[in-house]
Design an enzyme around this catalytic site. Structure first.
Site, PDB file in Angstrom:
ATOM      1  N   LYS A  36       0.855  -1.192   0.000  1.00  0.00           N
ATOM      2  CA  LYS A  36       0.000   0.000   0.000  1.00  0.00           C
ATOM      3  C   LYS A  36       0.879   1.225   0.000  1.00  0.00           C
ATOM      4  CE  LYS A  36      -4.482   0.899   0.318  1.00  0.00           C
ATOM      5  NZ  LYS A  36      -5.576   0.016  -0.105  1.00  0.00           N
TER       6      LYS A  36
HETATM    7  N1  GLU Z   1      -7.235   0.033  -3.303  1.00  0.00           N
HETATM    8  C1  GLU Z   1      -8.051  -1.109  -3.560  1.00  0.00           C
HETATM    9  C2  GLU Z   1      -8.170  -1.972  -2.318  1.00  0.00           C
HETATM   10  O1  GLU Z   1      -7.972  -1.519  -1.218  1.00  0.00           O
HETATM   11  C3  GLU Z   1      -7.598  -1.869  -4.800  1.00  0.00           C
HETATM   12  C4  GLU Z   1      -6.255  -2.494  -4.712  1.00  0.00           C
HETATM   13  C5  GLU Z   1      -5.780  -3.077  -6.051  1.00  0.00           C
HETATM   14  O2  GLU Z   1      -6.571  -3.198  -6.964  1.00  0.00           O
HETATM   15  O3  GLU Z   1      -4.610  -3.411  -6.114  1.00  0.00           O
HETATM   16  O4  GLU Z   1      -8.532  -3.114  -2.410  1.00  0.00           O
END
Ligand code: GLU
Length: 428
Positions: free
Chosen positions: A118
């Site tokens: 993240k």
């Molecule tokens: N930000 C989204 C989540 O928290 C998508 C993450 C992604 O597609 O890699 O799941």
């Protein structure tokens, strides 16, 4: 014992609102049930890598401002790290750590071959021009470039980032490696290697989880009142898809307030109003209420689809919904979950309920690597297969261990990652 902040084992007295501690508490509970050995717990609790970067940017008025960015890679045992990038004023390292760990568990629950990562930049996009946002994005990408790549770490959109942000990341990365590399990021515009159905995927996953949970509870969509906290990519699209399935969406919200209509909102009309006006304020087809009141509205289903720490030990007792489907990451604190359990509220946890986004991100990554793109029907059918299977897997695990779906989702996720550790062994 001092192993640095990322190794904390929380006690109940510690801050309920620290998402990393909340995540660790849920992790510990599942690890106890699995009787996971201490060494492996330590490995799985701690992020593998944390990068903090300073981002100098020339602002529109000619001044230079230095922003702070993070990228945390929690675990890459099952595949490249995967997870979004958020732009928000309250981004902090513990939040990004928690979100990266949640991505590891989320990818494992839906069984896609990724680990968790993240990222975030501390900034308020409302105060920034498009050019300034582009500069921040490009500088951030250049700063974390060494740990990115289709086989290493693949970002995606999250709070306040979108397809345009992903296009800038893809371009910056590609310019540096001298080759167009679409698979370095997902959630891109379709014209540059994005997947059909990705934009709707998280909301679609929420709708599918709601449908499966309702079947389990023996309820039908008609006359089921649904309150949705949020109205963006997850909440807005989730609400629209549920509306089309026949649910009565009685409330939606944005950062500034909530709207409520006990007869059910005309969701397409509300979303169109929002597209034109950018806020719900002034919409005349409903009553306007404060955000703080929205969660406690009388309803059967509650979908928190905004940010973390919305349902807490201070307000959980006031929730009237019997079913909660978590569109956001970490909307319920660990302490609040305990209260909801005693109230008999069924919670479809975030790492299952909002996994539709990363599932179609996986499809996007596969399509980019193949250079062959699927129709929207193929994407949606495969997404449904994965979400329904993940829901059933969590449900079976819950039955097997006599636990809630939340604890069961962690048991399932941790067990899958632990199995890979045992097979691969620990490199040293
Ligand atoms: N930000 C989204 C989540 O928290 C998508 C993450 C992604 O597609 O890699 O799941």
């Amino acid at each position: 014992m001092s192993n640095g902040p990322a190794a904390l084992s929380p006690t109940p007295e510690q801050d309920e609102f620290n998402p990393f501690l909340s995540m660790a508490q849920l992790f510990n509970r599942a690890a106890d049930i699995l009787d996971l050995d201490e060494g492996l717990r330590e490995v799985l609790r701690r992020p593998d890598r944390e990068l903090t970067v300073a981002l100098p940017v020339i602002m529109d008025d000619g001044s230079t401002k230095v922003f702070t960015g993070y990228r945390v890679q929690h675990n890459f045992l099952r595949g490249p790290c995967k997870g979004g990038i958020r732009f928000a004023p309250d981004v902090n390292l513990d939040e990004v750590r928690a979100l990266s760990a949640w991505m590891t568990w989320k990818c494992s629950v839906v069984d896609v071959p990724f680990g968790g990562g993240k990222g975030g930049v501390i900034c308020d996009p409302r105060d920034l021009s498009t050019r300034e946002l582009e500069s921040i994005t490009r500088r951030y990408t250049a700063a974390i470039m060494d740990i990115l790549g289709p086989n290493r770490d693949v970002p995606a959109p999250d709070v306040n980032t979108n397809e345009q942000t992903m296009a800038w990341i893809m371009d910056t990365y590609s310019m540096h490696v001298r080759s167009t590399t679409t698979a370095v990021v997902t959630g891109k515009p379709i014209s540059i290697g994005g997947s059909r159905g990705r934009r709707e995927a998280t909301g679609r996953g929420v709708m599918l989880c709601c449908r499966e949970a309702m079947k389990k509870l023996g309820r039908r969509p008609e006359n089921t009142r649904v309150v949705v906290q949020g109205s963006g990519n997850v909440g807005g699209i989730g609400a629209l898809l549920l509306y089309r399935e026949g649910y009565k969406i009685t409330s939606l919200s944005d950062m500034y307030g909530a709207i409520h209509n006990e007869q059910g909102l005309d969701v397409p009309e509300v979303l169109e109003y929002l597209r034109v006006n950018r806020r719900l304020e002034g919409y005349d087809g409903a009553d306007h209420i404060k955000n703080a009141e929205q969660l406690f509205l009388d309803c059967e289903v509650l979908i928190p689809a905004a940010t973390e720490n919305q349902i807490t030990s201070k307000n959980a007792l006031r929730i009237k919904a019997r079913l909660i489907v978590e569109g956001a990451n970490g909307p319920t604190t660990a302490a609040a979950q305990d209260i909801l359990d005693t109230m008999g509220v069924v919670v479809v946890p975030d790492i299952l309920a909002n996994a539709g986004g990363v599932t179609v991100s996986y499809f996007e990554w596969v399509q980019d690597r193949m250079g062959y793109f699927w129709t929207e029907d193929v994407v949606n059918t495969r997404l449904e297969q994965i979400m329904v299977k993940a829901f059933d897997d969590v449900n079976e695990t819950a039955k097997k261990y006599g636990e809630t779906m939340r604890t069961a989702s962690y048991i399932l996720a941790i067990e899958r990652v632990a199995t890979v550790y045992r097979m691969r062994g620990i490199f040293s």
